[in-house]
Design a protein around this motif. Structure first.
Motif, PDB file in Angstrom:
ATOM      1  N   PRO A   1       0.791  -1.218   0.000  1.00 34.58           N
ATOM      2  CA  PRO A   1       0.000   0.000   0.000  1.00 34.58           C
ATOM      3  C   PRO A   1       0.825   1.270   0.000  1.00 34.58           C
ATOM      4  N   THR A   2       1.968   1.262   0.660  1.00 36.51           N
ATOM      5  CA  THR A   2       2.831   2.439   0.706  1.00 36.51           C
ATOM      6  C   THR A   2       4.266   1.964   0.679  1.00 36.51           C
ATOM      7  N   ALA A   3       5.193   2.930   0.639  1.00 38.08           N
ATOM      8  CA  ALA A   3       6.612   2.569   0.643  1.00 38.08           C
ATOM      9  C   ALA A   3       7.093   2.238   2.039  1.00 38.08           C
ATOM     10  N   ASP A   4       6.281   2.524   3.057  1.00 37.52           N
ATOM     11  CA  ASP A   4       6.731   2.389   4.442  1.00 37.52           C
ATOM     12  C   ASP A   4       6.068   1.246   5.205  1.00 37.52           C
ATOM     13  N   LEU A   5       5.027   0.659   4.666  1.00 39.09           N
ATOM     14  CA  LEU A   5       4.308  -0.390   5.379  1.00 39.09           C
ATOM     15  C   LEU A   5       4.009  -1.551   4.451  1.00 39.09           C
ATOM     16  N   ASP A   6       4.388  -2.758   4.888  1.00 32.74           N
ATOM     17  CA  ASP A   6       4.094  -3.969   4.129  1.00 32.74           C
ATOM     18  C   ASP A   6       3.217  -4.891   4.964  1.00 32.74           C
ATOM     19  N   ILE A   7       2.362  -5.648   4.286  1.00 34.29           N
ATOM     20  CA  ILE A   7       1.629  -6.741   4.919  1.00 34.29           C
ATOM     21  C   ILE A   7       2.320  -8.015   4.459  1.00 34.29           C
ATOM     22  N   VAL A   8       2.921  -8.754   5.384  1.00 30.51           N
ATOM     23  CA  VAL A   8       3.736  -9.901   5.006  1.00 30.51           C
ATOM     24  C   VAL A   8       3.231 -11.183   5.652  1.00 30.51           C
ATOM     25  N   GLU A   9       3.567 -12.288   5.008  1.00 29.02           N
ATOM     26  CA  GLU A   9       3.254 -13.613   5.527  1.00 29.02           C
ATOM     27  C   GLU A   9       4.576 -14.294   5.862  1.00 29.02           C
ATOM     28  N   LEU A  10       4.745 -14.679   7.126  1.00 24.40           N
ATOM     29  CA  LEU A  10       5.993 -15.277   7.593  1.00 24.40           C
ATOM     30  C   LEU A  10       5.741 -16.662   8.156  1.00 24.40           C
ATOM     31  N   THR A  11       6.669 -17.567   7.888  1.00 22.47           N
ATOM     32  CA  THR A  11       6.628 -18.908   8.458  1.00 22.47           C
ATOM     33  C   THR A  11       7.588 -18.975   9.640  1.00 22.47           C
ATOM     34  N   VAL A  12       7.131 -19.491  10.767  1.00 26.08           N
ATOM     35  CA  VAL A  12       7.977 -19.611  11.956  1.00 26.08           C
ATOM     36  C   VAL A  12       8.924 -20.798  11.787  1.00 26.08           C
ATOM     37  N   ALA A  13      10.219 -20.550  11.878  1.00 22.96           N
ATOM     38  CA  ALA A  13      11.218 -21.615  11.787  1.00 22.96           C
ATOM     39  C   ALA A  13      11.285 -22.387  13.107  1.00 22.96           C
ATOM     40  N   GLU A  14      11.731 -23.628  13.019  1.00 23.93           N
ATOM     41  CA  GLU A  14      11.818 -24.478  14.210  1.00 23.93           C
ATOM     42  C   GLU A  14      12.678 -23.845  15.306  1.00 23.93           C
ATOM     43  N   SER A  15      13.762 -23.181  14.900  1.00 22.70           N
ATOM     44  CA  SER A  15      14.704 -22.618  15.874  1.00 22.70           C
ATOM     45  C   SER A  15      14.504 -21.121  16.108  1.00 22.70           C
ATOM     46  N   ALA A  16      13.398 -20.567  15.620  1.00 18.18           N
ATOM     47  CA  ALA A  16      13.157 -19.127  15.749  1.00 18.18           C
ATOM     48  C   ALA A  16      12.941 -18.725  17.201  1.00 18.18           C
ATOM     49  N   PRO A  17      13.338 -17.511  17.579  1.00 18.29           N
ATOM     50  CA  PRO A  17      13.126 -17.028  18.958  1.00 18.29           C
ATOM     51  C   PRO A  17      11.669 -17.051  19.404  1.00 18.29           C
ATOM     52  N   VAL A  18      10.731 -16.887  18.448  1.00 13.11           N
ATOM     53  CA  VAL A  18       9.316 -16.837  18.831  1.00 13.11           C
ATOM     54  C   VAL A  18       8.659 -18.210  18.847  1.00 13.11           C
ATOM     55  N   ALA A  19       9.329 -19.235  18.318  1.00 12.55           N
ATOM     56  CA  ALA A  19       8.716 -20.562  18.174  1.00 12.55           C
ATOM     57  C   ALA A  19       8.277 -21.131  19.508  1.00 12.55           C
ATOM     58  N   GLY A  20       7.017 -21.557  19.581  1.00 13.34           N
ATOM     59  CA  GLY A  20       6.496 -22.183  20.781  1.00 13.34           C
ATOM     60  C   GLY A  20       6.058 -21.210  21.859  1.00 13.34           C
ATOM     61  N   HIS A  21       6.039 -19.918  21.564  1.00  9.42           N
ATOM     62  CA  HIS A  21       5.645 -18.916  22.553  1.00  9.42           C
ATOM     63  C   HIS A  21       4.298 -18.296  22.203  1.00  9.42           C
ATOM     64  N   ARG A  22       3.592 -17.849  23.250  1.00  3.48           N
ATOM     65  CA  ARG A  22       2.380 -17.078  23.038  1.00  3.48           C
ATOM     66  C   ARG A  22       2.764 -15.666  22.607  1.00  3.48           C
ATOM     67  N   LEU A  23       1.823 -14.996  21.937  1.00  2.00           N
ATOM     68  CA  LEU A  23       2.100 -13.649  21.458  1.00  2.00           C
ATOM     69  C   LEU A  23       2.429 -12.697  22.600  1.00  2.00           C
ATOM     70  N   ASP A  24       1.767 -12.872  23.757  1.00  2.00           N
ATOM     71  CA  ASP A  24       2.025 -11.968  24.876  1.00  2.00           C
ATOM     72  C   ASP A  24       3.361 -12.258  25.562  1.00  2.00           C
ATOM     73  N   GLU A  25       4.050 -13.306  25.121  1.00  4.01           N
ATOM     74  CA  GLU A  25       5.379 -13.602  25.650  1.00  4.01           C
ATOM     75  C   GLU A  25       6.483 -13.106  24.718  1.00  4.01           C
ATOM     76  N   VAL A  26       6.073 -12.551  23.593  1.00  6.16           N
ATOM     77  CA  VAL A  26       7.028 -12.129  22.563  1.00  6.16           C
ATOM     78  C   VAL A  26       7.066 -10.609  22.495  1.00  6.16           C
ATOM     79  N   ALA A  27       8.249 -10.065  22.427  1.00 11.27           N
ATOM     80  CA  ALA A  27       8.419  -8.607  22.325  1.00 11.27           C
ATOM     81  C   ALA A  27       8.628  -8.226  20.864  1.00 11.27           C
ATOM     82  N   LEU A  28       7.519  -8.093  20.126  1.00  7.96           N
ATOM     83  CA  LEU A  28       7.624  -7.630  18.746  1.00  7.96           C
ATOM     84  C   LEU A  28       8.065  -6.171  18.741  1.00  7.96           C
TER      85      LEU A  28
END
Length: 217
Positions: A144-171
């Motif tokens: 929509p703009t040069a500054d904001l993207d809507i993206v689709e991401l796959t969580v990797a097995e070893s990713a920092p967020v893997a296996g955590h609830r959203l409220d446990e992750v500091a996006l």
């Protein structure tokens, strides 16, 4: 680390050049084919990679591009019929090559055996084309703009967020997890970020890399 791939792009217009630049920035090898001599001269100043002057519907030109050694070819001229013909010729010369065609409509029946993916007018972006070619586990859905993207991401097995609830992750500030890829419901604090699952996020351009690192590791 992203595996280096080799791509051939037929059509050195705006979309073709943007796609080539995007893929090159990702570390991939890209060869451009352009039939217009004046445009080839312009590309020699605008693009640092190799450019072949010729008609990509011609078998002799595509043979120069060494298609069997390429991972995919993108036919990105402004003519749908030409792009389909390029993909047909490419498939004849290298049956296993992945093909992407710019088109006014989705792949016509009878052409789906030679055109693996279609880039539609509403998605005429070099970023979108590059995502479709690489098949990486991050895909930009909306531009929509040069500054904001809507993206689709796959969580990797070893990713920092893997296996955590959203409220446990500091996006990072400037990012928002919207939903899982099925879009059945908005994400909430209790949303689990499961390995190998896909999620849709809104991300400001300056924090894209940080978000990708959280999801991909």
């Amino acid at each position: 680390m992203t595996q280096t791939k080799r791509f051939v792009i037929a059509g050195g217009g705006r979309v073709g050049l943007q796609t080539a630049e995007n893929l090159t920035e990702q570390g991939h090898e890209v060869l451009l084919i352009e039939r217009d001599e004046d445009r080839v001269e312009e590309l020699s100043d605008a693009y640092l990679g190799p450019v072949i002057h010729g008609d990509a519907t011609s078998q002799s030109i595509l043979r120069q591009a060494d298609l069997p050694d390429a991972d995919a070819i993108a036919a990105l001229t402004d003519k749908t019929e030409t792009n389909t013909e390029i993909c047909m010729t490419a498939h004849y010369l290298a049956p296993s090559i992945r093909t992407l065609a710019r088109s006014e409509t989705r792949t016509e029946q009878g052409h789906d055996e030679v055109v693996d993916a279609t880039l539609l007018p509403q998605s005429l972006s070099g970023d979108h084309a590059a995502d479709m070619l690489t098949g990486e586990e991050i895909r930009t859905l909306v531009f929509p703009t040069a500054d904001l993207d809507i993206v689709e991401l796959t969580v990797a097995e070893s990713a920092p967020v893997a296996g955590h609830r959203l409220d446990e992750v500091a996006l990072p500030s400037g990012s928002l997890l919207i939903s899982t890829s099925d879009r059945e419901a908005l994400a909430g604090p209790e949303t689990m970020l499961e390995p190998s699952e896909q999620y849709i996020l809104a991300v400001e351009s300056d924090v894209v890399d940080e978000v990708v690192n959280l999801f991909r590791g």
